[in-house]
Scaffold this motif. Structure first.
Motif, PDB file in Angstrom:
ATOM      1  N   ASN A  23      56.696  -7.565 121.863  1.00  0.00           N
ATOM      2  CA  ASN A  23      56.144  -8.164 120.650  1.00  0.00           C
ATOM      3  C   ASN A  23      57.205  -8.759 119.737  1.00  0.00           C
ATOM      4  O   ASN A  23      56.937  -9.722 119.026  1.00  0.00           O
ATOM      5  CB  ASN A  23      55.274  -7.138 119.920  1.00  0.00           C
ATOM      6  N   GLN A  24      58.414  -8.221 119.775  1.00  0.00           N
ATOM      7  CA  GLN A  24      59.506  -8.875 119.055  1.00  0.00           C
ATOM      8  C   GLN A  24      59.749 -10.271 119.621  1.00  0.00           C
ATOM      9  O   GLN A  24      59.938 -11.241 118.869  1.00  0.00           O
ATOM     10  CB  GLN A  24      60.785  -8.057 119.183  1.00  0.00           C
ATOM     11  N   ALA A  25      59.755 -10.378 120.939  1.00  0.00           N
ATOM     12  CA  ALA A  25      59.964 -11.680 121.586  1.00  0.00           C
ATOM     13  C   ALA A  25      58.843 -12.648 121.214  1.00  0.00           C
ATOM     14  O   ALA A  25      59.088 -13.838 120.950  1.00  0.00           O
ATOM     15  CB  ALA A  25      60.034 -11.498 123.098  1.00  0.00           C
ATOM     16  N   ALA A  26      57.612 -12.136 121.164  1.00  0.00           N
ATOM     17  CA  ALA A  26      56.480 -12.991 120.791  1.00  0.00           C
ATOM     18  C   ALA A  26      56.617 -13.493 119.364  1.00  0.00           C
ATOM     19  O   ALA A  26      56.348 -14.671 119.080  1.00  0.00           O
ATOM     20  CB  ALA A  26      55.173 -12.219 120.961  1.00  0.00           C
ATOM     21  N   ILE A  27      57.061 -12.632 118.457  1.00  0.00           N
ATOM     22  CA  ILE A  27      57.240 -13.039 117.059  1.00  0.00           C
ATOM     23  C   ILE A  27      58.276 -14.145 116.953  1.00  0.00           C
ATOM     24  O   ILE A  27      58.103 -15.111 116.191  1.00  0.00           O
ATOM     25  CB  ILE A  27      57.643 -11.830 116.183  1.00  0.00           C
ATOM     26  N   ARG A  28      59.338 -14.051 117.689  1.00  0.00           N
ATOM     27  CA  ARG A  28      60.376 -15.092 117.634  1.00  0.00           C
ATOM     28  C   ARG A  28      59.835 -16.429 118.139  1.00  0.00           C
ATOM     29  O   ARG A  28      60.166 -17.492 117.605  1.00  0.00           O
ATOM     30  CB  ARG A  28      61.602 -14.637 118.419  1.00  0.00           C
ATOM     31  N   GLN A  29      59.018 -16.391 119.171  1.00  0.00           N
ATOM     32  CA  GLN A  29      58.401 -17.621 119.677  1.00  0.00           C
ATOM     33  C   GLN A  29      57.445 -18.215 118.641  1.00  0.00           C
ATOM     34  O   GLN A  29      57.459 -19.421 118.368  1.00  0.00           O
ATOM     35  CB  GLN A  29      57.646 -17.330 120.978  1.00  0.00           C
ATOM     36  N   ILE A  30      56.616 -17.346 118.071  1.00  0.00           N
ATOM     37  CA  ILE A  30      55.612 -17.801 117.108  1.00  0.00           C
ATOM     38  C   ILE A  30      56.270 -18.381 115.863  1.00  0.00           C
ATOM     39  O   ILE A  30      55.852 -19.435 115.357  1.00  0.00           O
ATOM     40  CB  ILE A  30      54.673 -16.642 116.728  1.00  0.00           C
ATOM     41  N   THR A  31      57.305 -17.716 115.346  1.00  0.00           N
ATOM     42  CA  THR A  31      57.938 -18.219 114.125  1.00  0.00           C
ATOM     43  C   THR A  31      58.599 -19.569 114.362  1.00  0.00           C
ATOM     44  O   THR A  31      58.602 -20.426 113.468  1.00  0.00           O
ATOM     45  CB  THR A  31      58.989 -17.222 113.593  1.00  0.00           C
ATOM     46  N   GLY A  32      59.121 -19.784 115.559  1.00  0.00           N
ATOM     47  CA  GLY A  32      59.688 -21.102 115.875  1.00  0.00           C
ATOM     48  C   GLY A  32      58.633 -22.180 115.819  1.00  0.00           C
ATOM     49  O   GLY A  32      58.850 -23.263 115.247  1.00  0.00           O
ATOM     50  N   ALA A  33      57.455 -21.888 116.368  1.00  0.00           N
ATOM     51  CA  ALA A  33      56.358 -22.855 116.356  1.00  0.00           C
ATOM     52  C   ALA A  33      55.848 -23.084 114.935  1.00  0.00           C
ATOM     53  O   ALA A  33      55.531 -24.224 114.547  1.00  0.00           O
ATOM     54  CB  ALA A  33      55.222 -22.360 117.250  1.00  0.00           C
ATOM     55  N   LEU A  34      55.774 -22.023 114.139  1.00  0.00           N
ATOM     56  CA  LEU A  34      55.288 -22.159 112.770  1.00  0.00           C
ATOM     57  C   LEU A  34      56.255 -22.961 111.909  1.00  0.00           C
ATOM     58  O   LEU A  34      55.838 -23.744 111.042  1.00  0.00           O
ATOM     59  CB  LEU A  34      55.045 -20.780 112.161  1.00  0.00           C
TER      60      LEU A  34
END
Length: 254
Positions: free
Chosen positions: A113-124
């Protein structure tokens, strides 16, 4: 640790018992997200729900922060429509315990989930270019995630863990952002005290001087998210005061 948010500066918020969320669901980076507030805001908050996923109490909290801070608030659906079943809580039987443990090992895995957050914040960041500063907050399990991604190389200007689960004092040492650890009476007192000690002696002066540890001693674990008891006047007031305090901290640091 002294509370650096002056109580008089806390935004006043309204809380509704039967709440209709104001935001909408949008997809970014392959994840569904609850999005509320202005999409042209200069500051934004990424909110990480607890293991129960999207609940009206959590969504109302996002709407409260969006209005109080004039900010964009986004809650990603990290569990992709499969949060922990609230009807199975508490895990008070062997069967429920097994299901609970399996959920934490798989869907609630901290590394994944840390990895997912990093991906999501990049997109946001790419999507909402008007945002100049991002903060991250999390509830219970989500508080741990918010803390873990608020270290070196992160994009966040402030972070908060609210009635945190799996509270580990050593996590404080890796923080690079002002941090609000907001505990209830149910969190381990020794861990909360050690977390505060590590913030007070932190090598980073920004973390050391602008972080807060506070304990809401008349509230239970979960009082600001899915388990919030808004039909009870005492707990509803605690929920309101909690969001006022979180909003004041974020306003000061965003």
């Amino acid at each position: 640790m002294a509370d650096t948010c002056c109580p008089s500066a806390a935004p006043k918020v309204n809380v509704e018992v039967n709440y209709t969320p104001k935001g909408a669901y949008e997809t970014y980076c392959g994840f569904k997200n609850y999005v509320t507030g202005s999409k042209h805001a200069k500051r934004a908050v990424l909110s990480i729900y607890d293991i129960f996923g999207y609940f009206p109490q959590t969504l109302q909290g996002a709407d409260i922060l969006a209005e109080a801070l004039d900010a964009l608030v986004v809650i990603p659906d990290l569990f992709k429509g499969e949060p922990y079943d609230y009807s199975l809580f508490p895990p008070d039987s062997a069967e429920k315990k097994a299901i609970f443990q399996e959920f934490w090992k798989t869907k609630a895995d901290f590394g994944k989930n840390q990895a997912a957050i990093r991906q999501i914040t990049g997109a946001l960041k790419d999507e909402f270019k008007s945002v100049e500063k991002w903060a991250i907050i999390g509830y219970c399990w989500g508080g741990k995630i918010a803390t873990l991604v608020s270290g070196e190389g992160g994009i966040f200007a402030a972070s908060a863990q609210i009635h945190p689960a799996a509270l580990d004092p050593t996590d404080a040492l890796a923080l690079t952002t002002p941090h609000f650890c907001y505990a209830s009476k149910d969190e381990p007192a020794e861990a909360v005290a050690k977390f505060e000690e590590n913030l007070k002696s932190h090598s980073n002066p920004v973390v050391r001087e602008r972080s807060i540890v506070d304990i809401k001693r008349d509230m239970f674990h979960g009082w600001m998210a899915a388990r919030a008891k808004l039909d009870d006047e005492t707990y509803r007031k605690g929920y309101q005061e909690g969001y006022e305090k979180v909003a004041a901290f974020l306003s000061k640091n965003l």
